[in-house]
Design a protein around this motif. Sequence first.
Motif, PDB file in Angstrom:
ATOM      1  N   HIS A  21      14.225   2.337  12.002  1.00 33.30           N
ATOM      2  CA  HIS A  21      13.237   3.735  11.681  1.00 33.30           C
ATOM      3  C   HIS A  21      13.386   5.022  11.857  1.00 33.30           C
ATOM      4  CE1 HIS A  21       8.898   5.253  11.470  1.00 33.30           C
ATOM      5  NE2 HIS A  21       9.568   6.156  10.485  1.00 33.30           N
ATOM      6  N   ARG A  28      19.857   9.937   8.257  1.00 28.38           N
ATOM      7  CA  ARG A  28      19.633  10.608   7.600  1.00 28.38           C
ATOM      8  C   ARG A  28      19.986  12.136   7.187  1.00 28.38           C
ATOM      9  NH1 ARG A  28      14.627   8.481   6.398  1.00 28.38           N
ATOM     10  NH2 ARG A  28      15.860   6.751   5.339  1.00 28.38           N
ATOM     11  N   SER A  55      15.465  -3.146   7.655  1.00 27.92           N
ATOM     12  CA  SER A  55      15.019  -2.653   6.264  1.00 27.92           C
ATOM     13  C   SER A  55      15.548  -1.392   6.485  1.00 27.92           C
ATOM     14  CB  SER A  55      13.945  -3.119   6.261  1.00 27.92           C
ATOM     15  OG  SER A  55      12.878  -2.732   6.577  1.00 27.92           O
ATOM     16  N   SER A  56      15.125  -0.852   7.522  1.00 25.32           N
ATOM     17  CA  SER A  56      14.795   1.130   7.445  1.00 25.32           C
ATOM     18  C   SER A  56      16.574   1.796   7.608  1.00 25.32           C
ATOM     19  CB  SER A  56      14.440   1.746   9.042  1.00 25.32           C
ATOM     20  OG  SER A  56      13.613   1.328   9.016  1.00 25.32           O
ATOM     21  N   VAL A  58      18.740  -0.408   5.973  1.00 26.69           N
ATOM     22  CA  VAL A  58      19.137  -0.409   5.063  1.00 26.69           C
ATOM     23  C   VAL A  58      18.624   0.769   3.481  1.00 26.69           C
ATOM     24  CG1 VAL A  58      18.615  -2.088   2.679  1.00 26.69           C
ATOM     25  CG2 VAL A  58      19.388  -3.091   4.714  1.00 26.69           C
ATOM     26  N   GLY A  59      17.685   1.182   4.050  1.00 28.62           N
ATOM     27  CA  GLY A  59      17.070   1.917   2.796  1.00 28.62           C
ATOM     28  C   GLY A  59      17.974   3.116   3.039  1.00 28.62           C
ATOM     29  N   MET A  60      18.211   3.515   4.313  1.00 33.42           N
ATOM     30  CA  MET A  60      19.176   4.844   4.294  1.00 33.42           C
ATOM     31  C   MET A  60      20.408   4.713   4.152  1.00 33.42           C
ATOM     32  SD  MET A  60      21.354   6.319   6.141  1.00 33.42           S
ATOM     33  CE  MET A  60      22.433   5.601   7.613  1.00 33.42           C
ATOM     34  N   ILE A  62      20.868   2.717   1.084  1.00 34.42           N
ATOM     35  CA  ILE A  62      20.599   2.978  -0.194  1.00 34.42           C
ATOM     36  C   ILE A  62      20.421   4.652  -1.235  1.00 34.42           C
ATOM     37  CG2 ILE A  62      19.413   2.290  -2.180  1.00 34.42           C
ATOM     38  CD1 ILE A  62      18.712  -0.098  -1.020  1.00 34.42           C
ATOM     39  N   GLY A  63      19.580   4.798   0.029  1.00 35.14           N
ATOM     40  CA  GLY A  63      19.884   6.569  -0.430  1.00 35.14           C
ATOM     41  C   GLY A  63      20.725   7.083  -0.084  1.00 35.14           C
ATOM     42  N   LYS A  66      22.795   6.612  -3.784  1.00 36.14           N
ATOM     43  CA  LYS A  66      22.289   7.147  -4.613  1.00 36.14           C
ATOM     44  C   LYS A  66      22.879   8.337  -4.408  1.00 36.14           C
ATOM     45  CE  LYS A  66      18.118   4.544  -4.918  1.00 36.14           C
ATOM     46  NZ  LYS A  66      16.479   4.592  -5.293  1.00 36.14           N
TER      47      LYS A  66
ATOM     48  N   VAL B  53       5.156   3.004  10.418  1.00 37.53           N
ATOM     49  CA  VAL B  53       4.559   3.704   8.852  1.00 37.53           C
ATOM     50  C   VAL B  53       3.159   3.895   7.900  1.00 37.53           C
ATOM     51  CG1 VAL B  53       6.208   4.330   7.030  1.00 37.53           C
ATOM     52  CG2 VAL B  53       7.677   3.352   9.251  1.00 37.53           C
ATOM     53  N   PHE B  96      10.766  -6.312  -1.995  1.00 34.78           N
ATOM     54  CA  PHE B  96      11.064  -5.148  -2.742  1.00 34.78           C
ATOM     55  C   PHE B  96       9.940  -4.243  -3.323  1.00 34.78           C
ATOM     56  CE2 PHE B  96      14.716  -8.042  -3.398  1.00 34.78           C
ATOM     57  CZ  PHE B  96      15.822  -7.656  -2.180  1.00 34.78           C
ATOM     58  N   GLU B 103      10.045   7.567   0.156  1.00 35.93           N
ATOM     59  CA  GLU B 103      10.705   7.203   1.596  1.00 35.93           C
ATOM     60  C   GLU B 103      11.958   7.032   1.989  1.00 35.93           C
ATOM     61  OE1 GLU B 103       7.216   7.563   4.899  1.00 35.93           O
ATOM     62  OE2 GLU B 103       6.305   8.953   3.467  1.00 35.93           O
ATOM     63  N   GLU B 104      12.451   6.377   1.043  1.00 38.04           N
ATOM     64  CA  GLU B 104      13.575   5.093   1.106  1.00 38.04           C
ATOM     65  C   GLU B 104      13.369   4.008   2.257  1.00 38.04           C
ATOM     66  OE1 GLU B 104      16.723   6.942   2.991  1.00 38.04           O
ATOM     67  OE2 GLU B 104      17.246   8.884   0.965  1.00 38.04           O
ATOM     68  N   ARG B 105      12.059   3.749   2.368  1.00 42.93           N
ATOM     69  CA  ARG B 105      11.263   2.260   2.108  1.00 42.93           C
ATOM     70  C   ARG B 105      11.898   1.255   1.369  1.00 42.93           C
ATOM     71  NH1 ARG B 105      11.590   3.509   6.612  1.00 42.93           N
ATOM     72  NH2 ARG B 105      10.725   1.123   6.927  1.00 42.93           N
ATOM     73  N   THR B 106      12.365  -0.052   1.464  1.00 44.97           N
ATOM     74  CA  THR B 106      12.912  -1.271   0.138  1.00 44.97           C
ATOM     75  C   THR B 106      12.185  -2.167   0.210  1.00 44.97           C
ATOM     76  OG1 THR B 106      13.750  -2.087   2.776  1.00 44.97           O
ATOM     77  CG2 THR B 106      14.830  -1.176   2.098  1.00 44.97           C
ATOM     78  N   MET B 108      11.490  -4.383   2.265  1.00 44.46           N
ATOM     79  CA  MET B 108      11.953  -5.732   1.656  1.00 44.46           C
ATOM     80  C   MET B 108      11.318  -6.215   3.773  1.00 44.46           C
ATOM     81  SD  MET B 108      16.308  -5.473   2.292  1.00 44.46           S
ATOM     82  CE  MET B 108      16.923  -6.908   2.819  1.00 44.46           C
ATOM     83  N   GLY B 109      10.407  -5.628   4.452  1.00 40.60           N
ATOM     84  CA  GLY B 109      10.184  -5.812   5.764  1.00 40.60           C
ATOM     85  C   GLY B 109       9.229  -7.219   6.173  1.00 40.60           C
TER      86      GLY B 109
END
Lengths: 108, 146
Positions: A21, A28, A55-56, A58-60, A62-63, A66, B53, B96, B103-106, B108-109
């Motif tokens: 994270h 990012r 997973s943080s 992964v979020g970055m 996916i962002g 997009k 978070v 999900f 905030e681009e949280r997935t 998935m935690g």
Amino acid sequence: MVRSRKNGEVLVVSLSGEIDHCAADAMRGEIEALLKDTQVRRLIFNFEDVSFMDSSGVGMIIGRYKTMRARGGSVGACGLHPPVDRLFTLAGLHRIIAQEDAERQENA
Amino acid sequence: MNNRMELSFLPIAENEAFARMVISAFLMQLSPTMSMISEVRTAVSEAVTNAVVHAYDGERKGKIYLRATLMEQKVEIEVEDFGCGIADVAQAMTPFYTSKPDEERTGMGFSLMLSFMDGVQVTSSPGNGTLVKMTKLLHEEDLDAL
């Protein structure tokens, strides 16, 4: 940490260290700044030097996917070590991000 | 081998890496495989990130506890916070689902904790905090021969 190399429409972004994270927030901003260059149509992440991702991360990813999709571009990845590859599978990232040959990226 | 550790730290993002380092170092006495360490590190990272978070919402004050207990056949790990708590634990654990999609949280935690550990138990009370208890069974193949 983020290193980048541009070759025409292709931007290769090499990530390193642990993408959690804390690190994802910093990456990012750096990658979005690189993507202000609208010539970039294909973004390739090199994970060769990434020792950890959660997973943080992964979020970055996916962002940024997009961001690229919004301009009609695409995203690829190379250098996935087993733990990162497993996360890609669990998150379904392989469905949207094509795997590239690391060596070919190096010589491009 | 029986052993136990407990640590508390501030809910700031920099401590996510610190928590991963501590759990890896503590488990080293088992001579674990890279793959087992990687799974536990990911699960701990997800639980601590949730506390930073969501529980404390970036406030940088409050406490997160990380506890680990080594037993003969398993490791038990607890991540506890005293933050905002979770009103609907089942919803929070839905793959999900995230309360912070912007905030681009997935979301998935918890799914990753469930994938990488053998048991995950979440106890939460709104306004009081959340306790995540995770169990990892120790199989012989998870431990390198000394």
